[in-house]
Design a protein around this motif. Structure first.
Motif, PDB file in Angstrom:
ATOM      1  N   UNK A   5       0.824  -1.211   0.000  1.00 14.63           N
ATOM      2  CA  UNK A   5       0.000   0.000   0.000  1.00 14.63           C
ATOM      3  C   UNK A   5       0.857   1.261   0.000  1.00 14.63           C
ATOM      4  N   UNK A   6       1.993   1.226   0.690  1.00 15.74           N
ATOM      5  CA  UNK A   6       2.888   2.386   0.681  1.00 15.74           C
ATOM      6  C   UNK A   6       3.454   2.617  -0.716  1.00 15.74           C
ATOM      7  N   UNK A   7       3.815   1.531  -1.410  1.00 12.67           N
ATOM      8  CA  UNK A   7       4.309   1.664  -2.773  1.00 12.67           C
ATOM      9  C   UNK A   7       3.215   2.186  -3.705  1.00 12.67           C
ATOM     10  N   UNK A   8       1.978   1.714  -3.491  1.00 14.16           N
ATOM     11  CA  UNK A   8       0.862   2.192  -4.306  1.00 14.16           C
ATOM     12  C   UNK A   8       0.639   3.686  -4.091  1.00 14.16           C
ATOM     13  N   UNK A   9       0.703   4.130  -2.836  1.00 13.68           N
ATOM     14  CA  UNK A   9       0.551   5.555  -2.538  1.00 13.68           C
ATOM     15  C   UNK A   9       1.677   6.377  -3.157  1.00 13.68           C
ATOM     16  N   UNK A  10       2.906   5.862  -3.038  1.00 12.17           N
ATOM     17  CA  UNK A  10       4.061   6.594  -3.567  1.00 12.17           C
ATOM     18  C   UNK A  10       4.000   6.723  -5.080  1.00 12.17           C
ATOM     19  N   UNK A  11       3.318   5.784  -5.734  1.00 17.94           N
ATOM     20  CA  UNK A  11       3.303   5.798  -7.199  1.00 17.94           C
ATOM     21  C   UNK A  11       2.191   6.671  -7.776  1.00 17.94           C
ATOM     22  N   UNK A  12       1.365   7.283  -6.943  1.00 19.15           N
ATOM     23  CA  UNK A  12       0.285   8.114  -7.459  1.00 19.15           C
ATOM     24  C   UNK A  12       0.812   9.282  -8.306  1.00 19.15           C
ATOM     25  N   UNK A  13       2.050   9.694  -8.038  1.00 19.26           N
ATOM     26  CA  UNK A  13       2.631  10.791  -8.819  1.00 19.26           C
ATOM     27  C   UNK A  13       3.269  10.326 -10.131  1.00 19.26           C
ATOM     28  N   UNK A  14       3.279   9.018 -10.376  1.00 12.45           N
ATOM     29  CA  UNK A  14       3.882   8.459 -11.591  1.00 12.45           C
ATOM     30  C   UNK A  14       3.077   8.915 -12.818  1.00 12.45           C
ATOM     31  N   UNK A  15       3.724   9.534 -13.812  1.00 15.43           N
ATOM     32  CA  UNK A  15       2.990   9.955 -15.023  1.00 15.43           C
ATOM     33  C   UNK A  15       2.250   8.812 -15.709  1.00 15.43           C
ATOM     34  N   UNK A  16       2.768   7.581 -15.571  1.00 12.08           N
ATOM     35  CA  UNK A  16       2.110   6.439 -16.208  1.00 12.08           C
ATOM     36  C   UNK A  16       0.774   6.117 -15.553  1.00 12.08           C
ATOM     37  N   UNK A 199     -12.532   7.428  -3.267  1.00  8.90           N
ATOM     38  CA  UNK A 199     -12.445   7.534  -4.717  1.00  8.90           C
ATOM     39  C   UNK A 199     -11.125   6.983  -5.256  1.00  8.90           C
ATOM     40  N   UNK A 200     -10.123   6.868  -4.384  1.00  7.52           N
ATOM     41  CA  UNK A 200      -8.813   6.358  -4.790  1.00  7.52           C
ATOM     42  C   UNK A 200      -8.717   4.833  -4.677  1.00  7.52           C
ATOM     43  N   UNK A 201      -9.729   4.205  -4.086  1.00  7.28           N
ATOM     44  CA  UNK A 201      -9.666   2.766  -3.836  1.00  7.28           C
ATOM     45  C   UNK A 201      -9.432   1.951  -5.113  1.00  7.28           C
ATOM     46  N   UNK A 202     -10.122   2.243  -6.241  1.00 13.55           N
ATOM     47  CA  UNK A 202      -9.890   1.405  -7.429  1.00 13.55           C
ATOM     48  C   UNK A 202      -8.439   1.368  -7.879  1.00 13.55           C
ATOM     49  N   UNK A 203      -7.799   2.539  -7.955  1.00 13.53           N
ATOM     50  CA  UNK A 203      -6.414   2.588  -8.434  1.00 13.53           C
ATOM     51  C   UNK A 203      -5.450   2.056  -7.385  1.00 13.53           C
ATOM     52  N   UNK A 204      -5.603   2.490  -6.140  1.00 13.72           N
ATOM     53  CA  UNK A 204      -4.698   2.028  -5.080  1.00 13.72           C
ATOM     54  C   UNK A 204      -4.833   0.527  -4.859  1.00 13.72           C
ATOM     55  N   UNK A 205      -6.067   0.027  -4.864  1.00 19.14           N
ATOM     56  CA  UNK A 205      -6.269  -1.406  -4.676  1.00 19.14           C
ATOM     57  C   UNK A 205      -5.651  -2.221  -5.792  1.00 19.14           C
TER      58      UNK A 205
END
Length: 227
Positions: A5-16, A199-205
C-alpha cells in the motif's frame, strides 16, 4: 502487506498512472453520487412501512442515505478496478519489476465481465452484512469491515493474479496466503469508508494487489539496487 500500500501511494505521482487515476476518480465519483441517490431511495423504501424503522430514518435523514452509499461503494469499485487494472498493473511492473516477461493482457470485454462478476460477489456479501452494520453500531461496523476486507482481498487479488497465473493456481495461491491477503484488504475496506479517499480505492487497490501478486506469486522478484 503494508509495503504494497505504501508503494501504491508513492506511485500516485507516476505519469504512467495519470490516465487511469483521472479515469478512476471520475468513474468513482459518478458511481458514489449514483449510490447516494440509490441509497436515498432504498432507505425511503425500507421506511415506507412505518413503525420504528421510519422513525430512525426520519431522525438520521440524509446520514442514512450516505451511510448506505458508503457501504455499497466497495462493490462498485471492483467494476472500475477491473477496467483500470491493465494500465495500473503495467505502471507498477514498469517501475518495480521491469525485468518481468509480458503478462497475459485481457480484452476490454473480459475486464468488464470480471469486474461485474467480482463486484456482484462483493455486493452480495455487503448486502448480507449491511443490516448488521446499520442496526448494531460499533459491532455491526466491525462485522462489515471484516466482511469487506475479506471480499476486497479475495477479489482484488484474483483480478491481479490472473494476469500471470491460471485460475487453479490463483485459488491455490489465495489459500496459501489467505492471512496476508486478508490484512492487505483491510486498508481498502477502511479507505472505502472515508469520503473522497474512497475515490482512490480502485487505483490504489489495483496497484497494491498487483505488487502482492508478483511478490507472493511465482514471478521472479526484482533485483535489489546496490547501496
Amino acid at each position: 502487506m503494508i509495503s504494497a500500500w505504501l508503494l501504491a501511494l508513492a506511485q500516485l505521482s507516476d505519469p504512467r498512472l495519470r490516465r487511469p487515476l483521472l479515469l478512476g476518480l471520475g468513474a468513482a465519483t459518478a458511481l458514489f453520487l449514483a449510490l447516494i441517490v440509490g441509497g436515498s431511495w432504498l432507505v425511503a423504501s425500507a421506511a415506507s412501512g412505518g413503525g420504528w424503522l421510519e422513525r430512525v430514518v426520519d431522525a438520521l435523514g440524509a446520514i442514512a442515505s450516505v451511510a448506505v452509499a458508503v457501504l455499497l461503494f466497495g462493490p462498485a469499485t471492483l467494476l472500475v478496478a477491473g477496467l483500470l487494472l491493465e494500465d495500473v498493473a503495467a505502471a507498477v511492473e514498469a517501475r518495480h519489476y521491469p525485468g518481468l516477461p509480458p503478462a497475459r493482457v485481457s480484452g476490454l470485454g473480459e475486464q468488464l465481465v470480471a469486474g461485474l462478476r467480482l463486484g456482484g460477489r462483493l455486493l452480495a456479501l455487503t448486502l448480507l452484512a449491511l443490516p448488521v452494520a446499520l442496526l448494531l453500531p460499533g459491532f455491526g461496523w466491525a462485522v462489515w469491515l471484516a466482511v469487506a476486507a475479506y471480499a476486497y482481498a479475495r477479489d482484488y487479488a484474483e483480478l491481479a493474479a490472473l494476469r500471470r497465473m491460471d485460475l487453479a493456481a490463483v485459488r491455490a495461491w489465495r489459500r496459501r496466503h489467505r492471512l496476508t491477503l486478508f490484512l492487505a484488504g483491510l486498508p481498502a475496506a477502511l479507505l472505502a469508508l472515508v469520503p473522497v479517499a474512497n475515490l482512490l480505492v480502485p487505483v490504489l487497490g489495483a496497484a497494491a494487489f498487483t505488487y502482492l501478486a508478483i511478490r507472493l506469486g511465482p514471478a521472479p522478484r526484482p533485483a535489489r539496487a546496490a547501496p
